[in-house]
Write a protein that holds these residues in place. Structure first.
Motif, PDB file in Angstrom:
ATOM      1  N   GLU A 128       3.213  -3.525  -0.382  1.00 31.45           N
ATOM      2  CA  GLU A 128       2.814  -2.170  -0.002  1.00 31.45           C
ATOM      3  C   GLU A 128       3.693  -1.131  -0.678  1.00 31.45           C
ATOM      4  OE1 GLU A 128       2.946  -2.108   4.254  1.00 31.45           O
ATOM      5  OE2 GLU A 128       0.965  -3.032   4.460  1.00 31.45           O
ATOM      6  N   ALA A 129       5.009  -1.395  -0.783  1.00 25.37           N
ATOM      7  CA  ALA A 129       5.925  -0.453  -1.417  1.00 25.37           C
ATOM      8  C   ALA A 129       5.631  -0.317  -2.908  1.00 25.37           C
ATOM      9  CB  ALA A 129       7.373  -0.890  -1.190  1.00 25.37           C
ATOM     10  N   ALA A 130       5.194  -1.387  -3.548  1.00 23.83           N
ATOM     11  CA  ALA A 130       4.887  -1.344  -4.976  1.00 23.83           C
ATOM     12  C   ALA A 130       3.502  -0.774  -5.238  1.00 23.83           C
ATOM     13  CB  ALA A 130       4.999  -2.748  -5.564  1.00 23.83           C
ATOM     14  N   GLY A 131       2.699  -0.571  -4.191  1.00 24.45           N
ATOM     15  CA  GLY A 131       1.354  -0.051  -4.363  1.00 24.45           C
ATOM     16  C   GLY A 131       0.334  -1.114  -4.720  1.00 24.45           C
ATOM     17  N   LEU A 132       0.711  -2.395  -4.581  1.00 25.43           N
ATOM     18  CA  LEU A 132      -0.205  -3.488  -4.902  1.00 25.43           C
ATOM     19  C   LEU A 132      -1.103  -3.842  -3.721  1.00 25.43           C
ATOM     20  CD1 LEU A 132       2.293  -5.744  -6.867  1.00 25.43           C
ATOM     21  CD2 LEU A 132       0.585  -4.165  -7.790  1.00 25.43           C
ATOM     22  N   LYS A 133      -0.746  -3.373  -2.534  1.00 23.38           N
ATOM     23  CA  LYS A 133      -1.542  -3.620  -1.338  1.00 23.38           C
ATOM     24  C   LYS A 133      -1.749  -2.276  -0.641  1.00 23.38           C
ATOM     25  CE  LYS A 133      -1.874  -6.347   2.822  1.00 23.38           C
ATOM     26  NZ  LYS A 133      -1.307  -7.310   3.701  1.00 23.38           N
ATOM     27  N   PRO A 134      -2.977  -1.958  -0.234  1.00 22.14           N
ATOM     28  CA  PRO A 134      -3.226  -0.653   0.389  1.00 22.14           C
ATOM     29  C   PRO A 134      -2.559  -0.541   1.765  1.00 22.14           C
ATOM     30  CG  PRO A 134      -5.212  -2.012   0.467  1.00 22.14           C
ATOM     31  CD  PRO A 134      -4.201  -2.769  -0.345  1.00 22.14           C
ATOM     32  N   PRO A 138      -2.684   7.117   3.289  1.00 23.33           N
ATOM     33  CA  PRO A 138      -2.646   7.299   1.836  1.00 23.33           C
ATOM     34  C   PRO A 138      -1.397   8.060   1.404  1.00 23.33           C
ATOM     35  CG  PRO A 138      -4.777   7.943   2.728  1.00 23.33           C
ATOM     36  CD  PRO A 138      -3.880   7.686   3.875  1.00 23.33           C
ATOM     37  N   GLY A 139      -0.735   7.562   0.376  1.00 21.92           N
ATOM     38  CA  GLY A 139       0.473   8.195  -0.155  1.00 21.92           C
ATOM     39  C   GLY A 139       1.762   7.666   0.439  1.00 21.92           C
ATOM     40  N   LYS A 141       4.530   4.939   1.297  1.00 22.08           N
ATOM     41  CA  LYS A 141       5.027   3.648   0.804  1.00 22.08           C
ATOM     42  C   LYS A 141       6.179   3.241   1.713  1.00 22.08           C
ATOM     43  CE  LYS A 141       3.618   4.274  -3.909  1.00 22.08           C
ATOM     44  NZ  LYS A 141       3.959   4.214  -5.300  1.00 22.08           N
ATOM     45  N   TYR A 156       7.868   9.637   6.630  1.00 25.88           N
ATOM     46  CA  TYR A 156       6.883  10.181   5.703  1.00 25.88           C
ATOM     47  C   TYR A 156       6.612  11.634   6.084  1.00 25.88           C
ATOM     48  CZ  TYR A 156       2.551  10.585   2.988  1.00 25.88           C
ATOM     49  OH  TYR A 156       1.583  10.976   2.096  1.00 25.88           O
TER      50      TYR A 156
END
Length: 197
Positions: A128-134, A138-139, A141, A156
């Motif tokens: 999730e932190a790398a953006g590979l899993k939603p 949105p936005g 991490k 956040y």
């Protein structure tokens, strides 16, 4: 019809003379007292109004100077707001524990470069932190520790909350503006475990 008469005694020591005074004169005198009383009341009211007018006219310059001073103070306050120096706020000692930061510094963790992640060996947090899993927001991490688990505190856009480090689930009631205190008990299923950040 004749008017009744009353007798009045006049004279000095040893000699008194009785004089008959008609009763109609006493009725006329009571009317005269009423007219004199109303006239006196009217004069007092007129004199009072004249005094009020005199004091208002004599105080007009003082009122004008007070209005000018008030307007000057308002102008100075309006100018002073843009250049005002913040004052140090005095806080009671019982609020000191709330001000102490016992959480991990998020800026130092996020500023370090993340190593290359192998998607086959990465944890859910790392993906999730790398953006590979939603993620649900949105936005956002999440921040992970060195083992790949979620940090107990996630932030956040100025809001921080506590999560279960194992699965990243929000701990109810922990959302706050600013830093959250996440060194408490985390409930997982029917068991509760003490996890610290």
């Amino acid at each position: 019809m004749s008017e009744p008469e009353t007798q009045t005694l006049i004279g000095g020591p040893g000699q008194y003379t009785a004089i008959n005074v008609p009763a109609a004169q006493s009725g006329r005198s009571s009317r005269a007292y009423k007219v004199a009383g109303i006239t006196l009341l009217a004069c007092v009211l007129i004199a009072g109004q004249a005094m009020v007018a005199y004091f208002l006219l004599s105080q007009r310059s003082d009122i004008k100077s007070l209005e000018d001073q008030s307007n000057d103070l308002k102008a100075q306050l309006a100018k002073g707001r843009s250049v005002a120096v913040p004052m140090r706020m005095h806080l009671p000692m019982n609020s000191l524990p709330m001000l102490m930061d016992d959480s991990v510094d998020q800026d130092s963790i996020q500023s370090t470069e993340a190593p290359e992640i192998d998607p086959k060996q990465a944890t859910v947090c790392q993906l999730e932190a790398a953006g590979l899993k939603p993620v649900q927001v949105p936005g956002f991490k999440p921040v992970c520790d060195e083992r790949g688990l979620y940090l107990a505190q996630q932030c956040y856009e100025g809001q921080c909350w506590c999560v279960n480090p194992a699965d990243g689930r929000l701990i109810p009631g922990s959302v706050r503006s600013g830093r959250a205190r996440c060194g408490a008990v985390v409930v997982t299923g029917s068991l509760s475990k003490a996890l610290t950040a």
